[in-house]
Design an enzyme around this catalytic site. Structure first.
Site, PDB file in Angstrom:
ATOM      1  N   GLY A   7       0.841  -1.200   0.000  1.00  0.00           N
ATOM      2  CA  GLY A   7       0.000   0.000   0.000  1.00  0.00           C
ATOM      3  C   GLY A   7       0.869   1.239   0.000  1.00  0.00           C
ATOM      4  N   GLY A   9      -0.038   4.517  -0.709  1.00  0.00           N
ATOM      5  CA  GLY A   9      -0.823   5.749  -0.759  1.00  0.00           C
ATOM      6  C   GLY A   9      -0.098   6.861  -0.029  1.00  0.00           C
ATOM      7  NE  ARG A  10      -3.895  11.323   2.131  1.00  0.00           N
ATOM      8  CZ  ARG A  10      -5.176  11.145   1.842  1.00  0.00           C
ATOM      9  NH1 ARG A  10      -5.620  11.434   0.638  1.00  0.00           N
ATOM     10  NH2 ARG A  10      -6.026  10.670   2.740  1.00  0.00           N
ATOM     11  CG  MET A  11      -0.593   8.271   6.091  1.00  0.00           C
ATOM     12  SD  MET A  11      -1.559   7.909   7.579  1.00  0.00           S
ATOM     13  CE  MET A  11      -0.282   7.458   8.754  1.00  0.00           C
ATOM     14  CG  ASP A  30       0.004   0.715  -4.548  1.00  0.00           C
ATOM     15  OD1 ASP A  30      -0.287   1.071  -3.390  1.00  0.00           O
ATOM     16  OD2 ASP A  30      -0.632   1.092  -5.557  1.00  0.00           O
ATOM     17  N   GLY A 123      -0.472  11.459   9.682  1.00  0.00           N
ATOM     18  CA  GLY A 123      -1.013  11.996   8.449  1.00  0.00           C
ATOM     19  C   GLY A 123       0.033  12.274   7.396  1.00  0.00           C
ATOM     20  CE  LYS A 189      -4.427   7.008  14.602  1.00  0.00           C
ATOM     21  NZ  LYS A 189      -5.484   7.056  13.632  1.00  0.00           N
ATOM     22  CG  HIS A 192      -5.326   9.329  18.698  1.00  0.00           C
ATOM     23  ND1 HIS A 192      -5.671   9.648  17.406  1.00  0.00           N
ATOM     24  CD2 HIS A 192      -4.214  10.056  18.969  1.00  0.00           C
ATOM     25  CE1 HIS A 192      -4.816  10.532  16.917  1.00  0.00           C
ATOM     26  NE2 HIS A 192      -3.928  10.795  17.843  1.00  0.00           N
ATOM     27  CD  GLU A 196      -8.133  13.318  14.544  1.00  0.00           C
ATOM     28  OE1 GLU A 196      -8.841  13.162  13.517  1.00  0.00           O
ATOM     29  OE2 GLU A 196      -7.044  12.745  14.726  1.00  0.00           O
TER      30      GLU A 196
END
Length: 332
Positions: A7, A9-11, A30, A123, A189, A192, A196
């Site tokens: 994976g 992606g962004r992270m 990916d 993030g 999490k 968390h 948030e």
């Protein structure tokens, strides 16, 4: 240390880059060949399929899954498990439901494969800032992966030490902890993220009050035309309500004080709902967190400046694009 990352992606991509910078060896996979090619060009080893991916990992293997929670994660874990052997470890770094972690860990344990759940916060900023990690799973597997966690984590940085912390030890000051057995990492999490929601809602409502301080419903001598960007900025410096979320709020308001590019359509990613369900199961009152979740539901029907601020914060810390806006652009 060698690690596989599924994976990009962004992270997932940025976590791979941070690990490469830290001297680790990465094998990547990916659905997008272009994403694999990009990371391979930056020093990772690419793979053409999950079978090829596992084949390029040296036993005992460690594969980190960083795909969307739910079906994609379930499918990826099950497919990986078919190619893994006793002593290998599968790590789920997404936002999975903790009860799913317990089920998967039990399934994999019968085959001698370790399962580690890692609640990951950071993030789109994690590449430079590092990732705060909350880890669940068997102690031996978590300890073997410690070099990976240490590299991904922010480290102590310049945050002042909590008085008395020097007596406690552990890795919390580095930005990661082993919370306990399977599921505990994602459980921590989950809460968390529920918190948030509440923090974001408090900021959003406060700034909505500021924005409407010029309301014609107020006596003229009690109307105030306030500079929201300046208020956010001054609160960043010495205020008890300073935080990274406030930093991002100040950034968004400096770029555009009216937040006109945001519609105020605010998604919830699941953890807020699960947090409220956990509160119900434990008979724990969670007034603020429940209200913050319900506001997100309402935002999909009507929007206020507060919802625009929630959208702005989500975009700033996680790169989240408003679903309503994306839908509108698609139909335009």
């Amino acid at each position: 240390m060698q690690l596989g990352m599924v994976g990009l992606g962004r992270m997932g991509a940025n976590m791979t880059r941070r690990l490469l910078r830290g001297g680790h060896s990465l094998v990547v996979s990916d659905r997008s060949p272009e994403a694999v090619k990009q990371l391979a060009g930056e020093g990772a080893t690419g793979s053409a399929s999950l079978e090829d991916f596992v084949g390029k990992l040296k036993p005992p293997r460690a594969a980190w899954v960083m795909v969307p929670a739910g079906g994609p994660t379930e499918q990826t874990v099950q497919n990986l498990a078919q190619h893994m052997q006793a002593g290998d470890t599968i790590i789920d770094g997404g936002n999975s439901y903790f009860k799913d972690d317990v089920r998967r860990a039990t399934q994999l344990k019968s085959r001698g494969v370790h399962y580690v759940d890692v609640g990951t916060s950071g993030g789109v900023w994690g590449l430079e800032r590092g990732y705060c990690m909350m880890i669940g799973g068997p102690k031996e597997a978590v300890e073997r992966l410690d070099p990976i966690f240490k590299t991904l984590a922010p480290g102590k940085g310049d945050i002042p030490r909590t008085p008395g912390r020097e007596k406690l030890g552990g890795t919390a000051e580095e930005g990661y902890i082993h919370c306990g057995p399977s599921g505990s990492g994602h459980f921590v999490k989950m809460v968390h993220n529920g918190i948030e929601y509440g923090l974001m809602q408090a900021y959003a409502e406060g700034f909505d009050i500021f924005k409407n301080a010029v309301s014609k419903e107020l006596p003229e001598d009690l109307r105030y035309e306030l500079n929201l960007a300046d208020i956010a900025e001054v609160w960043r410096r010495g205020s008890v309500v300073s935080s990274w979320l406030l930093d991002l709020t100040a950034m968004a308001l400096t770029e555009n004080p009216t937040l006109s590019e945001y519609e105020g359509y605010v998604q919830d990613s699941g953890e807020g709902r699960w947090t409220i369900q956990a509160a119900v199961d434990e008979a724990v009152p969670a007034d603020v967190l429940s209200a913050a979740l319900y506001v997100r539901f309402r935002s999909r029907q009507q929007h206020t400046f507060a919802e625009k601020m929630l959208s702005a914060m989500r975009q700033k810390f996680g790169g989240h694009v408003e679903a309503g806006t994306a839908k509108a652009k698609k139909s335009a």
